[in-house]
Motif scaffolding. Structure first.
Motif, mmCIF file in Angstrom:
data_model
loop_
_atom_site.group_PDB
_atom_site.id
_atom_site.type_symbol
_atom_site.label_atom_id
_atom_site.label_comp_id
_atom_site.label_asym_id
_atom_site.label_seq_id
_atom_site.Cartn_x
_atom_site.Cartn_y
_atom_site.Cartn_z
ATOM 1 N N ILE A 264 47.404 40.685 43.864
ATOM 2 C CA ILE A 264 46.649 41.559 44.966
ATOM 3 C C ILE A 264 45.302 40.918 44.799
ATOM 4 C CG2 ILE A 264 45.322 43.712 45.299
ATOM 5 C CD1 ILE A 264 47.946 45.239 44.425
ATOM 6 N N ASP A 265 44.922 40.656 43.713
ATOM 7 C CA ASP A 265 43.327 39.879 43.587
ATOM 8 C C ASP A 265 43.354 38.534 44.075
ATOM 9 O OD1 ASP A 265 42.341 42.115 42.003
ATOM 10 O OD2 ASP A 265 42.943 41.229 39.792
ATOM 11 N N GLY A 266 44.663 37.848 44.080
ATOM 12 C CA GLY A 266 44.567 36.505 44.892
ATOM 13 C C GLY A 266 44.522 36.736 46.245
ATOM 14 N N GLY A 267 44.930 37.887 46.958
ATOM 15 C CA GLY A 267 45.056 38.369 48.206
ATOM 16 C C GLY A 267 43.659 38.467 48.832
ATOM 17 N N LYS A 268 42.955 39.430 47.869
ATOM 18 C CA LYS A 268 41.673 39.559 47.794
ATOM 19 C C LYS A 268 40.557 38.230 48.191
ATOM 20 C CE LYS A 268 41.789 44.194 45.884
ATOM 21 N NZ LYS A 268 41.181 44.990 44.679
ATOM 22 N N VAL A 269 40.934 37.421 47.213
ATOM 23 C CA VAL A 269 40.126 35.963 47.373
ATOM 24 C C VAL A 269 40.366 35.439 48.622
ATOM 25 C CG1 VAL A 269 39.863 33.700 46.252
ATOM 26 C CG2 VAL A 269 40.119 35.791 44.661
ATOM 27 N N VAL A 270 41.489 35.365 49.180
ATOM 28 C CA VAL A 270 41.749 34.806 50.302
ATOM 29 C C VAL A 270 40.957 35.347 51.368
ATOM 30 C CG1 VAL A 270 43.625 34.232 52.015
ATOM 31 C CG2 VAL A 270 44.152 33.898 49.510
ATOM 32 N N LEU A 271 41.050 36.634 51.495
ATOM 33 C CA LEU A 271 40.259 37.236 52.598
ATOM 34 C C LEU A 271 38.975 37.183 52.367
ATOM 35 C CD1 LEU A 271 42.288 40.675 52.674
ATOM 36 C CD2 LEU A 271 42.493 38.910 54.175
#
Length: 417
Positions: A264-271
């Motif tokens: 989820i943290d990785g997804g936040k970074v992407v966004l």
């Protein structure tokens, strides 16, 4: 000539740090530590750029990340299907591809660069849960403690910043933040801003020559101590306890809970990165056009920034004929972020000499920009309110010092071309 300009560049960088020093007399007393760290930077730059062994090590890392990125693409294929296939077949971000028989411009940056961040974040989560990553950080921290002349916490944080990134690194320091003096807090924040997160190393590998990414990571690790010894010197008798540092922040969580959190943290970074790119690139486009509206002007906003930074680029060893272009890229990174500057760099890199390409590449590999002030101050404030306020107060000096680390790294690399 490269050696002469390299020496000039180092002295120039030291001067820029010294004029902003909080204690200029004490900075002079740190010369032994500075020379040792500078020698290490020169050694590793030579090792990676001019030896077979160094090139072999870089090749191993590049191959390893290429394999990881391949697995990441498999995950992307499941979600994005044909869009992911087309993006991996096209070359660089922004290349035109064919979709449903019509020529469209598909910005493959999202698929090739950002999507893999999620998978790499998952790998980091696994390494953190199994205590492998904390163990690596601790070992590197102990080694740095012996050679930098800094207390253990600053040494540990240098290693942690190199692997965890500017937000996550402070979680392990949540118990010691309230005890940090303003000077020590500056060092911790500057280390975070001068690093890059392990989760986005793969992203940089897809855009830049992997050898320059690895070189920048290593040289920045030592360079931050060089700059801090000059711009923020201090001598304190400190009894540091290893137990004050939380080396197992995932304690009490299950494996799948940790894995899910990191994904989820990785997804936040992407966004976040995607949103910042949209905003910054649009704003730069607006500013470029506004400057072109000035009667008699044929210069864009970025052209003007290039001329402002042109003397700096030249003094650190970039040829005068290419200094304006390099200066523009340096300034773009400072006022926006490293991804925006790298995308601009990709479009002009072929027209630059190998030396300038190398120096600009390593300069771009860090979080040193104005936007990082808010990210770091917010991360610290979330853990300790007063410390976050102090970080915000020295925010401009923080960007200044971290940018000088990138300048020093670029100068060192220029020695070998």
């Amino acid at each position: 000539m490269s050696i002469v300009m390299g020496i000039v560049g180092i002295l120039f960088t030291f001067f820029l740090a010294w004029i902003a020093s909080s204690n200029r007399k004490l900075a002079f007393k740190k010369w032994k530590n500075i020379l040792v760290l500078l020698a290490l930077q020169l050694f590793f730059a030579f090792l990676f750029l001019n030896t077979t062994g160094g090139q072999t090590v870089i090749g191993w890392f590049a191959d390893a990340f290429d394999r990881l990125l391949g697995f990441a693409r498999e995950g992307g294929m499941f979600v994005f299907g044909d869009l992911m296939s087309l993006s991996t077949e096209s070359g660089t971000p922004g290349e035109a591809v064919m979709l449903d028989g019509e020529a469209t411009v598909l910005n493959v940056f999202f698929f090739n660069v950002l999507v893999p961040i999620i998978f790499i974040s998952a790998i980091i989560g696994i390494l953190s849960y199994t205590r492998i990553l904390p163990w690596i950080i601790k070992i590197i921290g102990i080694i740095l403690n012996k050679i930098t002349g800094m207390p253990y916490i600053e040494s540990y944080n240098g290693a942690a910043s190199m692997l965890l990134g500017q937000s996550e690194v402070f979680i392990s320091l949540k118990n010691v933040l309230p005890k940090m003096s303003t000077q020590r807090l500056y060092t911790l924040a500057a280390q975070a801003m001068s690093s890059i997160s392990l989760s986005i190393v793969g992203a940089f590998f897809t855009m830049l020559d992997p050898q320059y990414v690895i070189i920048a990571i290593v040289l920045n690790l030592f360079g931050i101590y060089v700059i801090v010894h000059i711009i923020n010197p201090y001598e304190e008798i400190i009894v540091d306890s290893d137990s004050e540092i939380s080396t197992n922040p995932e304690e009490g969580k299950s494996f799948f809970q940790v894995l899910g959190d990191y994904i989820i943290d990785g997804g936040k970074v992407v966004l976040v990165v995607a949103a910042m790119l949209i905003g910054f690139i649009a704003l730069i486009g607006l500013l470029n056009n506004l400057f072109l509206l000035i009667p008699g002007s044929n210069l864009t906003f970025q052209d003007i920034l290039g001329y402002i930074f042109m003397p700096i680029a030249f003094l650190i060893g970039i040829p005068w004929a290419e200094a304006q272009t390099a200066g523009s890229l340096m300034a773009t990174k400072l006022i926006t972020n490293e991804f925006v500057a790298i995308l601009d760099f990709i479009t002009v890199a072929d027209g630059l000499s190998e030396k300038t390409q190398a120096m600009v590449s390593v300069f771009l590999i860090s979080f040193a920009n104005f936007g990082s002030i808010g990210i770091i101050a917010g991360s610290v404030k979330g853990l300790h309110n007063e410390s976050g306020d102090r970080v915000a107060k020295f925010g401009l000096k923080l960007v200044y010092g971290a940018s000088l680390v990138s300048v020093l790294t670029a100068t060192i690399v220029g020695f070998f071309f």
